[in-house]
Enzyme design. Structure first.
Site, PDB file in Angstrom:
ATOM      1  N   LYS A   4       9.675 -54.832  19.132  1.00  0.00           N
ATOM      2  CA  LYS A   4       8.365 -54.534  19.348  1.00  0.00           C
ATOM      3  C   LYS A   4       7.552 -53.720  18.243  1.00  0.00           C
ATOM      4  O   LYS A   4       6.440 -53.987  18.043  1.00  0.00           O
ATOM      5  CB  LYS A   4       8.212 -53.500  20.640  1.00  0.00           C
ATOM      6  CG  LYS A   4       9.120 -52.273  20.418  1.00  0.00           C
ATOM      7  CD  LYS A   4       8.404 -51.276  19.539  1.00  0.00           C
ATOM      8  CE  LYS A   4       9.444 -50.131  19.431  1.00  0.00           C
ATOM      9  NZ  LYS A   4       8.827 -49.107  18.620  1.00  0.00           N
ATOM     10  N   THR A  64       3.330 -48.175  21.223  1.00  0.00           N
ATOM     11  CA  THR A  64       3.449 -48.666  19.600  1.00  0.00           C
ATOM     12  C   THR A  64       2.033 -49.577  19.154  1.00  0.00           C
ATOM     13  O   THR A  64       1.798 -49.314  17.864  1.00  0.00           O
ATOM     14  CB  THR A  64       4.700 -49.172  19.391  1.00  0.00           C
ATOM     15  OG1 THR A  64       5.854 -48.508  19.860  1.00  0.00           O
ATOM     16  CG2 THR A  64       4.945 -49.216  17.535  1.00  0.00           C
TER      17      THR A  64
END
Length: 333
Positions: free
Chosen positions: A191, A248
């Site tokens: 990710k 994020t």
């Protein structure tokens, strides 16, 4: 929380290690915060404040030290060092940590050219210990500010995973357990690659549509690779991938996001990494692409990022290449 409180050592005094030490202390455990640097340990012990978590006081009851010998009675060791230091730190503590100690790794990444997961690496460096991975959408600053956060504790050792769950669960952290170590670790590592891409998109001045496309198709890439490596597809819809990916890609507290913005604005990738600090997505990109080729998985976004970071491809050219790929049906796997 546990009825019998634990002797816990947090190895690593960065923002995340300090925040987790505070959570564990809040839950009633005896906590030692270890720093690799003697000067840093002395400063933290004196000021009781980590400059990375401004305004958050380290309770006096938390022991701060740089002496490894102080951790000989540790029952739960939380490995909270940067990804590049996981192997060396684990190796250094092999003669010190008891063999019945549970090791909980909170770093997110993959091992360089080997592509090993950190749980595999830690078991190699710390044999006989049970290893648990704690991962999910968890910005250190928000945890330290007492904001509710949910994460996953993954391990093949169910008893060890539940010990970590019990140790961390409270009014700040809610911890779920999982047996899918590969999926949880891969989601947490890759990710960062997609988050770096999302930051580049923002730096280029692209809109929310572009970012949504990167998040969605990036998750498809991660899931394809994870399934090829033996992980459960369902894991990637959970906290350790979708949840972590969302926070994020959106938060300015994310170093991956901030570095991506600088790259999108024209700064060379290596320079952006030096300015921002540890940018895990930059380091994970090559390893992820290596794994994709090893397992025969198509990961065009990851490949495009490697072109930007390591081959001099401009971000605008990379986006043009992605948009001109052959037309196909949507397939999340």
């Amino acid at each position: 929380m546990l009825d019998n409180k634990l002797n816990v050592a947090v190895l690593g005094s960065g923002a995340w290690g300090t925040a987790l030490a505070w959570v564990l202390h809040k839950n009633g455990h005896k906590v030692t915060l270890w720093s690799f640097f003697a000067e840093e340990a002395e400063r933290l012990d004196k000021t009781r404040e980590n400059p990375l978590l401004e305004g958050i006081k380290i309770p006096e009851e938390i022991t701060v030290t740089s002496d490894p010998q102080a951790l000989k009675k540790t029952e739960l060791a939380v490995l909270a060092v940067p990804s590049f230091a996981v192997g060396s730190t684990a190796h250094a503590f092999d003669p010190i940590l008891p063999t019945d100690c549970v090791v909980c790794n909170v770093a997110k990444g993959l091992c360089g050219d080997s592509g090993m997961t950190f749980s595999e690496l830690i078991r190699e460096k710390l044999p006989k210990r049970s290893v648990v991975t704690l991962s999910g959408p968890s910005l250190a600053e928000e945890v330290a500010l007492n904001m509710p956060t949910a994460v996953v504790a993954a391990s093949a050792d169910e008893k060890a995973a539940k010990l970590v769950q019990d140790a961390f669960c409270g009014d700040v952290l809610r911890v779920y357990v999982s047996r899918d170590e590969t999926g949880v670790q891969l989601g947490g590592a890759v990710k960062n690659v997609i988050a770096l891409c999302a930051g580049i998109s923002d730096g280029l001045g692209m809109g929310d549509n572009t970012k949504a496309a990167l998040i969605t198709r990036g998750m498809a890439e991660i899931t394809r690779l994870g399934v090829a490596m033996g992980a459960c597809a369902e894991t990637f819809s959970g906290l350790s991938c979708l949840g972590d990916l969302a926070v994020t890609c959106m938060s300015m507290r994310s170093r991956n996001h901030r570095a991506g913005i600088l790259i999108g604005k024209g700064m060379p990738a290596a320079e952006a990494v030096r300015e921002v600090g540890t940018v895990e997505g930059y380091y994970a990109a090559r390893t992820t692409l290596m794994l994709a080729k090893k397992y025969g998985v198509e990961m065009p976004i990851t490949e495009a990022l490697c072109g930007i970071c390591f081959e001099g491809v401009s971000p605008k050219s990379a986006i043009a290449q992605l948009m001109s790929r052959p037309k196909k049906q949507e397939n999340l796997l």
